[in-house]
Write a protein that holds these residues in place. Sequence first.
Motif, PDB file in Angstrom:
ATOM      1  N   VAL A 124       0.854  -1.198   0.000  1.00 42.96           N
ATOM      2  CA  VAL A 124       0.000   0.000   0.000  1.00 42.96           C
ATOM      3  C   VAL A 124       0.884   1.239   0.000  1.00 42.96           C
ATOM      4  O   VAL A 124       1.951   1.243   0.593  1.00 42.96           O
ATOM      5  CB  VAL A 124      -0.980   0.017   1.197  1.00 42.96           C
ATOM      6  N   LYS A 125       0.406   2.277  -0.698  1.00 43.29           N
ATOM      7  CA  LYS A 125       1.193   3.502  -0.859  1.00 43.29           C
ATOM      8  C   LYS A 125       1.097   4.438   0.331  1.00 43.29           C
ATOM      9  O   LYS A 125       2.039   5.152   0.645  1.00 43.29           O
ATOM     10  CB  LYS A 125       0.719   4.252  -2.105  1.00 43.29           C
ATOM     11  N   GLU A 167      -4.943   4.423   1.181  1.00 39.03           N
ATOM     12  CA  GLU A 167      -5.026   3.135   0.487  1.00 39.03           C
ATOM     13  C   GLU A 167      -5.105   1.980   1.492  1.00 39.03           C
ATOM     14  O   GLU A 167      -5.875   1.040   1.314  1.00 39.03           O
ATOM     15  CB  GLU A 167      -3.830   2.953  -0.436  1.00 39.03           C
ATOM     16  N   ARG A 219      -8.585   1.843   2.881  1.00 39.10           N
ATOM     17  CA  ARG A 219      -9.514   1.286   1.893  1.00 39.10           C
ATOM     18  C   ARG A 219      -9.421  -0.247   1.880  1.00 39.10           C
ATOM     19  O   ARG A 219     -10.429  -0.936   1.869  1.00 39.10           O
ATOM     20  CB  ARG A 219      -9.232   1.880   0.514  1.00 39.10           C
TER      21      ARG A 219
END
Length: 108
Positions: free
Chosen positions: A38-39, A43, A46
Amino acid sequence: LPASALTHAEAERICMAIYRAEGGAKAKVPFGILSIKVKNYAEAKRVCMNTVKANHKRWVAAGKPGDYVTYLAKRYAPVGARNDLNNLNKHWTRNVKSILEEMEKQRR
């Protein structure tokens, strides 16, 4: 937690409890998301929300065995996972439930 559909607000509360249990702002990876790269926080949140909602549907379809957080833990933070070298996942269910209870008291 509800026995049928999970509302967005309920999923949000569970995710915020997971965020805190996984180390909050000090965590290397927000929400403890290790299944995919994940960045950023958004994110990771989510992915957490999607996981919480999808697993709630699985839990209902399975006949709601036990409580939902314990069911979620088996997928989110399984005891004995290869990436859990210090065996911290054994505390995950208790920690998330405790944080949820604390959050519920603050809402009253």
